[in-house]
Scaffold this motif. Sequence first.
Motif, PDB file in Angstrom:
ATOM      1  N   ILE A 220      20.888  46.483  24.695  1.00 30.23           N
ATOM      2  CA  ILE A 220      19.819  47.497  24.720  1.00 30.23           C
ATOM      3  C   ILE A 220      19.207  47.607  26.122  1.00 30.23           C
ATOM      4  O   ILE A 220      19.542  46.837  27.014  1.00 30.23           O
ATOM      5  N   GLY A 221      18.274  48.542  26.252  1.00 32.59           N
ATOM      6  CA  GLY A 221      17.635  48.808  27.534  1.00 32.59           C
ATOM      7  C   GLY A 221      16.776  47.666  28.031  1.00 32.59           C
ATOM      8  O   GLY A 221      16.108  46.988  27.262  1.00 32.59           O
TER       9      GLY A 221
ATOM     10  N   VAL B 266      20.019  44.779  28.875  1.00 30.43           N
ATOM     11  CA  VAL B 266      20.696  45.016  30.154  1.00 30.43           C
ATOM     12  C   VAL B 266      20.894  46.479  30.539  1.00 30.43           C
ATOM     13  O   VAL B 266      21.184  46.771  31.685  1.00 30.43           O
ATOM     14  N   SER B 267      20.773  47.409  29.601  1.00 30.87           N
ATOM     15  CA  SER B 267      21.184  48.788  29.889  1.00 30.87           C
ATOM     16  C   SER B 267      20.058  49.608  30.512  1.00 30.87           C
ATOM     17  O   SER B 267      18.924  49.152  30.664  1.00 30.87           O
ATOM     18  N   HIS B 268      20.385  50.834  30.834  1.00 34.39           N
ATOM     19  CA  HIS B 268      19.396  51.786  31.336  1.00 34.39           C
ATOM     20  C   HIS B 268      18.771  52.570  30.191  1.00 34.39           C
ATOM     21  O   HIS B 268      18.289  53.687  30.381  1.00 34.39           O
ATOM     22  N   GLY B 269      18.796  52.008  28.992  1.00 36.17           N
ATOM     23  CA  GLY B 269      18.162  52.631  27.839  1.00 36.17           C
ATOM     24  C   GLY B 269      19.108  52.965  26.714  1.00 36.17           C
ATOM     25  O   GLY B 269      18.691  53.181  25.580  1.00 36.17           O
TER      26      GLY B 269
ATOM     27  N   PRO C  78      31.885  43.649  28.327  1.00 37.70           N
ATOM     28  CA  PRO C  78      31.604  43.135  26.984  1.00 37.70           C
ATOM     29  C   PRO C  78      30.633  41.957  26.962  1.00 37.70           C
ATOM     30  O   PRO C  78      29.968  41.723  25.952  1.00 37.70           O
ATOM     31  N   ALA C  79      30.483  41.232  28.072  1.00 42.69           N
ATOM     32  CA  ALA C  79      29.536  40.113  28.114  1.00 42.69           C
ATOM     33  C   ALA C  79      28.087  40.587  28.000  1.00 42.69           C
ATOM     34  O   ALA C  79      27.189  39.783  27.734  1.00 42.69           O
ATOM     35  N   SER C  80      27.845  41.886  28.174  1.00 41.01           N
ATOM     36  CA  SER C  80      26.473  42.415  28.102  1.00 41.01           C
ATOM     37  C   SER C  80      25.992  42.650  26.669  1.00 41.01           C
ATOM     38  O   SER C  80      24.795  42.829  26.444  1.00 41.01           O
ATOM     39  N   ILE C  81      26.897  42.621  25.709  1.00 39.43           N
ATOM     40  CA  ILE C  81      26.508  42.872  24.316  1.00 39.43           C
ATOM     41  C   ILE C  81      25.605  41.735  23.833  1.00 39.43           C
ATOM     42  O   ILE C  81      25.876  40.564  24.079  1.00 39.43           O
ATOM     43  N   GLY C  82      24.535  42.124  23.163  1.00 36.13           N
ATOM     44  CA  GLY C  82      23.563  41.142  22.685  1.00 36.13           C
ATOM     45  C   GLY C  82      22.443  40.879  23.666  1.00 36.13           C
ATOM     46  O   GLY C  82      21.542  40.094  23.390  1.00 36.13           O
ATOM     47  N   HIS C  83      22.474  41.575  24.809  1.00 34.96           N
ATOM     48  CA  HIS C  83      21.481  41.321  25.850  1.00 34.96           C
ATOM     49  C   HIS C  83      20.660  42.572  26.171  1.00 34.96           C
ATOM     50  O   HIS C  83      20.991  43.673  25.762  1.00 34.96           O
TER      51      HIS C  83
ATOM     52  N   MET D 141      13.684  45.988  30.587  1.00 31.20           N
ATOM     53  CA  MET D 141      12.253  46.256  30.623  1.00 31.20           C
ATOM     54  C   MET D 141      11.899  47.521  31.401  1.00 31.20           C
ATOM     55  O   MET D 141      11.065  48.310  30.959  1.00 31.20           O
ATOM     56  N   LEU D 142      12.531  47.747  32.525  1.00 27.69           N
ATOM     57  CA  LEU D 142      12.202  48.911  33.348  1.00 27.69           C
ATOM     58  C   LEU D 142      12.811  50.203  32.813  1.00 27.69           C
ATOM     59  O   LEU D 142      12.371  51.293  33.179  1.00 27.69           O
ATOM     60  N   THR D 143      13.830  50.090  31.977  1.00 26.54           N
ATOM     61  CA  THR D 143      14.492  51.262  31.390  1.00 26.54           C
ATOM     62  C   THR D 143      14.726  50.990  29.899  1.00 26.54           C
ATOM     63  O   THR D 143      15.869  50.847  29.462  1.00 26.54           O
ATOM     64  N   PRO D 144      13.647  50.912  29.123  1.00 27.29           N
ATOM     65  CA  PRO D 144      13.775  50.515  27.714  1.00 27.29           C
ATOM     66  C   PRO D 144      14.457  51.576  26.859  1.00 27.29           C
ATOM     67  O   PRO D 144      14.418  52.768  27.166  1.00 27.29           O
ATOM     68  N   THR D 145      15.064  51.101  25.786  1.00 22.35           N
ATOM     69  CA  THR D 145      15.624  51.998  24.784  1.00 22.35           C
ATOM     70  C   THR D 145      14.460  52.636  24.028  1.00 22.35           C
ATOM     71  O   THR D 145      13.581  51.929  23.536  1.00 22.35           O
ATOM     72  N   PRO D 146      14.430  53.959  23.920  1.00 21.85           N
ATOM     73  CA  PRO D 146      13.298  54.621  23.257  1.00 21.85           C
ATOM     74  C   PRO D 146      13.351  54.476  21.730  1.00 21.85           C
ATOM     75  O   PRO D 146      14.409  54.637  21.132  1.00 21.85           O
TER      76      PRO D 146
END
Length: 112
Positions: free
Chosen positions: A30-31, A82-85, A75-80, A33-38
């Motif tokens: 998911i997003g 990390v995204s831009h939202g 794929p290592a980013s899943i569960g973290h 802190m600076l680019t949270p998932t809405p």
Amino acid sequence: MAYAITINLSSRQLILYRNGALAKSYSVGIGKMLTPTPTGTYRIVSKAPNPGGPFGAMWMGLSRPSYGIHGTNNPASIGHVVSHGCIRMYNRDVLELAHLVPIGTSVTIINN
């Protein structure tokens, strides 16, 4: 069949419902802190296989512009957080999900 998706940001899970019953659960990224998932309720408005770049094997655009559910080339980013939202999924999972749900499927994003 009627499908609906709920994404729980706290547990980093995408839950797929079929006719109101739990059908499947997937781990997601998911997003940050600076680019949270809405949070809110949206719909899937588009699907694009193999969109290129960091979006993995599938892009499913949401009714909130610039946000979507997509695969990943990391794929290592899943569960973290990390995204831009956007909502990141393993490529095999996003392909399975895209095959099941039609455009117009409801996507509710919660944080609890």
